[in-house]
Design a protein around this motif. Structure first.
Motif, PDB file in Angstrom:
ATOM      1  N   ILE A 117      31.750  40.074  45.152  1.00  0.00           N
ATOM      2  CA  ILE A 117      32.083  39.107  44.108  1.00  0.00           C
ATOM      3  C   ILE A 117      33.508  38.643  44.362  1.00  0.00           C
ATOM      4  CG2 ILE A 117      32.291  38.661  41.635  1.00  0.00           C
ATOM      5  CD1 ILE A 117      30.412  41.094  41.179  1.00  0.00           C
ATOM      6  N   GLU A 118      33.675  37.338  44.470  1.00  0.00           N
ATOM      7  CA  GLU A 118      34.975  36.745  44.774  1.00  0.00           C
ATOM      8  C   GLU A 118      35.506  36.004  43.553  1.00  0.00           C
ATOM      9  OE1 GLU A 118      33.923  35.721  49.448  1.00  0.00           O
ATOM     10  OE2 GLU A 118      33.827  34.109  47.956  1.00  0.00           O
ATOM     11  N   LEU A 119      36.834  35.871  43.519  1.00  0.00           N
ATOM     12  CA  LEU A 119      37.478  35.062  42.491  1.00  0.00           C
ATOM     13  C   LEU A 119      38.851  34.642  42.979  1.00  0.00           C
ATOM     14  CD1 LEU A 119      39.862  36.875  40.865  1.00  0.00           C
ATOM     15  CD2 LEU A 119      37.824  38.028  40.039  1.00  0.00           C
ATOM     16  N   GLU A 120      39.383  33.641  42.309  1.00  0.00           N
ATOM     17  CA  GLU A 120      40.749  33.187  42.548  1.00  0.00           C
ATOM     18  C   GLU A 120      41.480  33.304  41.214  1.00  0.00           C
ATOM     19  OE1 GLU A 120      38.083  30.788  42.970  1.00  0.00           O
ATOM     20  OE2 GLU A 120      37.719  31.668  44.933  1.00  0.00           O
ATOM     21  N   VAL A 121      42.705  33.815  41.244  1.00  0.00           N
ATOM     22  CA  VAL A 121      43.493  33.955  40.016  1.00  0.00           C
ATOM     23  C   VAL A 121      44.926  33.527  40.322  1.00  0.00           C
ATOM     24  CG1 VAL A 121      43.930  36.427  40.442  1.00  0.00           C
ATOM     25  CG2 VAL A 121      44.159  35.507  38.127  1.00  0.00           C
ATOM     26  N   GLN A 133      41.802  44.035  38.756  1.00  0.00           N
ATOM     27  CA  GLN A 133      42.050  45.271  39.511  1.00  0.00           C
ATOM     28  C   GLN A 133      41.402  46.468  38.820  1.00  0.00           C
ATOM     29  OE1 GLN A 133      46.349  44.891  39.821  1.00  0.00           O
ATOM     30  NE2 GLN A 133      46.185  44.322  41.976  1.00  0.00           N
ATOM     31  N   ASN A 134      41.472  46.522  37.500  1.00  0.00           N
ATOM     32  CA  ASN A 134      40.855  47.619  36.756  1.00  0.00           C
ATOM     33  C   ASN A 134      39.335  47.620  36.884  1.00  0.00           C
ATOM     34  OD1 ASN A 134      43.318  48.605  35.914  1.00  0.00           O
ATOM     35  ND2 ASN A 134      43.239  47.617  33.903  1.00  0.00           N
ATOM     36  N   CYS A 135      38.759  46.478  37.235  1.00  0.00           N
ATOM     37  CA  CYS A 135      37.309  46.365  37.409  1.00  0.00           C
ATOM     38  C   CYS A 135      36.904  46.427  38.881  1.00  0.00           C
ATOM     39  CB  CYS A 135      36.807  45.079  36.760  1.00  0.00           C
ATOM     40  SG  CYS A 135      36.865  45.135  34.951  1.00  0.00           S
ATOM     41  N   GLY A 136      37.807  46.876  39.742  1.00  0.00           N
ATOM     42  CA  GLY A 136      37.457  47.119  41.131  1.00  0.00           C
ATOM     43  C   GLY A 136      37.714  45.980  42.102  1.00  0.00           C
ATOM     44  N   PHE A 137      38.380  44.939  41.660  1.00  0.00           N
ATOM     45  CA  PHE A 137      38.713  43.833  42.563  1.00  0.00           C
ATOM     46  C   PHE A 137      40.006  44.159  43.299  1.00  0.00           C
ATOM     47  CE2 PHE A 137      35.786  41.934  39.674  1.00  0.00           C
ATOM     48  CZ  PHE A 137      35.160  40.908  40.369  1.00  0.00           C
ATOM     49  N   GLU A 138      40.076  43.750  44.562  1.00  0.00           N
ATOM     50  CA  GLU A 138      41.260  43.958  45.374  1.00  0.00           C
ATOM     51  C   GLU A 138      41.792  42.618  45.861  1.00  0.00           C
ATOM     52  OE1 GLU A 138      40.455  46.668  48.556  1.00  0.00           O
ATOM     53  OE2 GLU A 138      39.658  48.195  47.203  1.00  0.00           O
ATOM     54  N   VAL A 139      43.103  42.530  45.982  1.00  0.00           N
ATOM     55  CA  VAL A 139      43.729  41.328  46.515  1.00  0.00           C
ATOM     56  C   VAL A 139      43.469  41.284  48.016  1.00  0.00           C
ATOM     57  CG1 VAL A 139      45.915  40.136  46.933  1.00  0.00           C
ATOM     58  CG2 VAL A 139      45.522  41.304  44.736  1.00  0.00           C
ATOM     59  N   GLU A 140      42.931  40.157  48.481  1.00  0.00           N
ATOM     60  CA  GLU A 140      42.673  39.982  49.905  1.00  0.00           C
ATOM     61  C   GLU A 140      43.644  38.996  50.548  1.00  0.00           C
ATOM     62  OE1 GLU A 140      37.988  41.100  50.279  1.00  0.00           O
ATOM     63  OE2 GLU A 140      38.480  38.976  50.129  1.00  0.00           O
ATOM     64  N   ALA A 160      38.510  40.112  45.626  1.00  0.00           N
ATOM     65  CA  ALA A 160      37.080  40.374  45.776  1.00  0.00           C
ATOM     66  C   ALA A 160      36.799  41.822  45.404  1.00  0.00           C
ATOM     67  CB  ALA A 160      36.606  40.092  47.192  1.00  0.00           C
ATOM     68  N   ARG A 161      35.565  42.018  44.961  1.00  0.00           N
ATOM     69  CA  ARG A 161      35.035  43.351  44.698  1.00  0.00           C
ATOM     70  C   ARG A 161      33.850  43.499  45.648  1.00  0.00           C
ATOM     71  NH1 ARG A 161      33.592  46.938  40.038  1.00  0.00           N
ATOM     72  NH2 ARG A 161      31.471  47.635  40.489  1.00  0.00           N
TER      73      ARG A 161
END
Length: 163
Positions: A117-121, A133-140, A160-161
């Protein structure tokens, strides 16, 4: 605060979703433009594509937030989804974003065979970055000058997670 109910958006939610994204911080924090018409939101949400999910967080008659998730259809990217969301300015810090995000993650990973799962913030949104980050997403990575906002180009973090 009463715990929000998470459900798919309905055509009757479109006016409230339009009002949500009309809030200055919501259109500034997404790629939405100010002054979006009701017709635009009707086109986007009344009959969404099969690979798009729109979830809302509600309590009573109040729409607290919305999350859109697109599962990619390209044969080599069917395992990937991209999300974007907004939480009503009056409902922040109450677990609405986490509830929406948790529901989307569950749907993607447990029901749609999504493993990424990808996102932009935007880099100036520390509350959202912490939530992700608390939901398992990491900065790529960082995308420089990603979007034009309020007269200036702004950067985003690509997150992305991966299950």
């Amino acid at each position: 605060m009463k715990k929000p109910v998470i459900r798919h958006s309905e055509p009757t939610d479109i006016s409230a979703i339009k009002a949500l994204y009309a809030q200055p911080s919501c259109y500034a924090g997404t790629l939405q433009l100010p002054f979006a018409s009701e017709q635009l939101w009707q086109q986007r949400l009344k009959e969404p594509a099969a690979n798009f999910v729109s979830l809302v967080a509600v309590t009573g008659d109040q729409l607290m937030g919305q999350l859109g998730m697109e599962v990619f259809t390209h044969p080599r990217r069917k395992h990937v989804a991209n999300i974007g969301m907004a939480v009503d300015e009056s409902c922040r810090g109450q677990g609405v974003g986490k509830a929406l995000l948790s529901a989307a993650i569950d749907m993607a990973e447990q029901w749609q065979a999504v493993t990424r799962i990808e996102l932009e913030v935007y880099t100036d949104n520390p509350a959202a970055i912490k939530l992700y980050q608390n939901c398992g997403f990491e900065v790529e990575g960082t995308a420089k000058n990603y979007a034009f906002r309020d007269g200036a180009y702004v950067d985003v973090l690509l997150m992305a997670r991966v299950k």
